[in-house]
Design an enzyme around this catalytic site. Structure first.
Site, PDB file in Angstrom:
ATOM      1  N   ASP A  55       0.780  -1.237   0.000  1.00 41.59           N
ATOM      2  CA  ASP A  55       0.000   0.000   0.000  1.00 41.59           C
ATOM      3  C   ASP A  55       0.817   1.295   0.000  1.00 41.59           C
ATOM      4  OD1 ASP A  55      -1.783  -2.016   0.499  1.00 41.59           O
ATOM      5  OD2 ASP A  55      -2.406  -1.284   2.456  1.00 41.59           O
ATOM      6  N   GLN A  71       4.222   0.494   2.245  1.00 41.27           N
ATOM      7  CA  GLN A  71       4.425  -0.707   3.044  1.00 41.27           C
ATOM      8  C   GLN A  71       5.571  -1.495   2.431  1.00 41.27           C
ATOM      9  OE1 GLN A  71       1.839  -1.846   5.997  1.00 41.27           O
ATOM     10  NE2 GLN A  71       2.867   0.121   5.868  1.00 41.27           N
ATOM     11  N   PHE A 114       2.127  -0.456  10.028  1.00 43.46           N
ATOM     12  CA  PHE A 114       1.182  -0.618   8.929  1.00 43.46           C
ATOM     13  C   PHE A 114       0.807   0.746   8.331  1.00 43.46           C
ATOM     14  CE2 PHE A 114      -0.892  -5.076   9.320  1.00 43.46           C
ATOM     15  CZ  PHE A 114       0.344  -5.663   9.515  1.00 43.46           C
ATOM     16  N   SER A 115      -0.136   0.718   7.398  1.00 47.69           N
ATOM     17  CA  SER A 115      -0.428   1.873   6.549  1.00 47.69           C
ATOM     18  C   SER A 115      -0.880   3.100   7.331  1.00 47.69           C
ATOM     19  CB  SER A 115      -1.509   1.505   5.533  1.00 47.69           C
ATOM     20  OG  SER A 115      -1.012   0.611   4.575  1.00 47.69           O
ATOM     21  N   GLU A 239     -10.593  -1.267   4.330  1.00 48.04           N
ATOM     22  CA  GLU A 239      -9.207  -0.872   4.569  1.00 48.04           C
ATOM     23  C   GLU A 239      -8.893   0.448   3.866  1.00 48.04           C
ATOM     24  OE1 GLU A 239      -6.771  -4.912   5.264  1.00 48.04           O
ATOM     25  OE2 GLU A 239      -7.045  -4.429   3.148  1.00 48.04           O
TER      26      GLU A 239
END
Length: 512
Positions: A55, A71, A114-115, A239
């Site tokens: 991502d 990521q 994470f993102s 997401e």
């Protein structure tokens, strides 16, 4: 850290805030990127510096350049403990790799950074907001990934994690919401100077939801409301949300997991979703009006946008599909690339996407034909290549005689090709890469319902070594797919069942 502080810029302070975990990632990527030749990468799409990319994160404009994080697992071309890779560009097409920005080196993010997103602060610092993941083992032996929202602040190269992380955790969630599916904050600043962010979450039932949080300074956050609820309409977990105003409308982009197909609009698996509606800025209330997919091809996920200095809303996505991640030989030095940046607008209640205008500066060697008659197969002199920007307009040769099918094949040689085919009777456009050289039984085709009157269609096809992106009718729809066909396969040909007239202009694309 919420107060302006210049001491963090001092070299000694910067050295102290770089952990051994991050140092190792930076040293590794610096060495191993040198083993990847320029011709082994896309020409103008950002790919992983080395190892794995997924991502886009932290897409922002800071200190005169666009910054894009991603990521990143630098040590392997498989997914692994998530870091943040980092690149910068002055034109959104020519990217310079910068040192990895974040590594999983704190208790609250020990299993992955994470993102998330990024925003410049008024005092000149660059704020990153990301999801920290810490694995928790339960008494029955099961494992939960506990997800929290965290902050780091830096100067465009080095970033220091906030001493009061995490800034959002399970105590900030609505009752019954999952602390394991709580991720991907997208931050923005309102005109009054306060901040908002949207975060994807899973409620107790009903699939995904998008939570809206507020902050006076970007550091202290509280839940404001549930902005949008899925209510079991589109997949499960939502997401990578992004929310912004565009042409007088509120726009929510998100990527639902485990979708079911709905006609030709949505497909099975992980997909993309755009909700368009009215947004009341006084009450931060969003009222949905329309919904649609963002990309109708095979490989596109987790898009994120930036507002450019000249006022354009530009989107970039991960040009990959979670269900096709094993398509490429896993021994390769890099895996994962981003889409072309796309300028967004709204027309007749739908999202319009066009390649950023900066791409036109890479054009060279125009080859153009008008009123070409095709009935059968044809090739045209000068129409070939794997780094190409090509515009087509097709129509029946005779208004009273509809053709049955038109197709263009590219990345073609005697054995391989990928095709884009159009059936005017049902207005279906299909991308098909089953003959591209893949030996895996994975997703190779996608179909899209497009607007066509009397068999007329406009297509813009952009090739860049390892990918194709198609823009239909001046951006009404986009279809993306990765291609790993041998680079020597650079032929382009046309086929029709029935007589077709075609106008075509083709440019080579040269990296600036």
């Amino acid at each position: 850290m919420g107060e302006p502080d210049s001491s963090w810029l001092k070299e000694g302070r910067k050295a102290d805030m770089i952990s051994q975990t991050l140092r190792e990632a930076r040293k590794y990527e610096e060495v191993f990127e040198k083993m990847i030749g320029e011709e082994e990468r896309p020409g103008f799409h950002l790919s992983a510096r080395t190892g794995w990319m997924n991502d886009p994160n932290g897409f922002s404009f800071y200190k005169g350049k666009y910054h894009l994080f991603y990521q990143y697992h630098p040590f392997d071309s498989h997914w692994g403990p998530m870091h943040w890779g980092h690149a910068a560009s002055s034109d959104l097409l020519n990217w310079e790799y910068l040192p990895a920005a974040l590594a999983p080196d704190e208790v609250y993010d020990r299993n992955g950074c994470f993102s998330g997103s990024a925003i410049p602060l008024p005092d000149g610092r660059h704020l990153l907001m990301y999801t920290g993941v810490a694995r928790e083992r339960l008494g029955n032996g099961a494992v939960n990934d506990i997800q929290t929202q965290c902050i780091a602040v830096g100067d465009g190269i080095d970033y220091e994690k906030y001493g009061k992380n995490p800034v959002l955790d399970e105590k900030d969630l609505p009752q019954g919401s999952s602390r394991c599916d709580f991720r991907d904050p997208k931050i923005w600043q309102k005109e009054d100077g306060s901040y908002r962010c949207v975060v994807g979450n899973r409620p107790g039932e009903g699939g995904g939801q998008i939570l809206l949080f507020a902050s006076p300074d970007g550091f202290q956050w509280h839940l404001e409301k549930v902005l949008v609820s899925n209510n079991n309409r589109f997949g499960t977990m939502w997401e990578c949300p992004d929310f912004f105003l565009l042409d007088g409308k509120g726009v929510l982009l998100t990527s639902p997991t485990d979708m079911l197909p709905v006609g030709f609009e949505y497909h099975n698996g992980n997909g993309t979703l755009c909700l368009i509606g009215d947004f009341d800025q006084e009450t931060d209330s969003f009222t949905e009006q329309n919904h649609q997919a963002i990309d109708y091809g095979i490989d596109f996920y987790a898009p994120q946008t930036v507002l450019t200095p000249d006022g354009r809303r530009v989107m970039i996505g991960w040009m990959q599909n979670w269900d096709t991640c094993n398509m490429r030989d896993q021994k390769v030095a890099w895996f994962g690339q981003m889409s072309l940046p796309r300028e967004l607008s709204i027309k007749d209640g739908r999202l319009i996407q066009k390649p950023v205008r900066e791409l036109e500066k890479l054009r060279q060697g125009e080859v153009a034909y008008r009123d070409v008659s095709i009935d059968g197969t044809a090739s045209l002199e000068g129409i070939q290549g794997r780094m190409v920007d090509m515009e087509l307009e097709i129509r029946p040769e005779r208004e009273e005689e509809a053709y049955h099918k038109f197709a263009v094949r590219f990345a073609q040689n005697g054995q391989y090709y990928t095709s884009l085919s159009f059936h005017p009777r049902d207005s279906i456009l299909k991308i098909d890469r089953k003959f591209s050289g893949s030996r895996r039984a994975i997703i190779h085709q996608r179909r899209s319902l497009v607007n066509s009157k009397n068999g007329k269609l406009k297509l813009r096809i952009i090739l860049d070594r390892f990918s194709v992106e198609v823009f239909v009718n001046d951006g009404e729809q986009a279809l993306s797919a990765i291609l790993y066909t041998d680079q020597a396969a650079d032929g382009i040909s046309f086929l029709s069942d029935g007589a077709v007239k075609m106008d075509i202009v083709k440019y080579g694309l040269l990296r600036g």
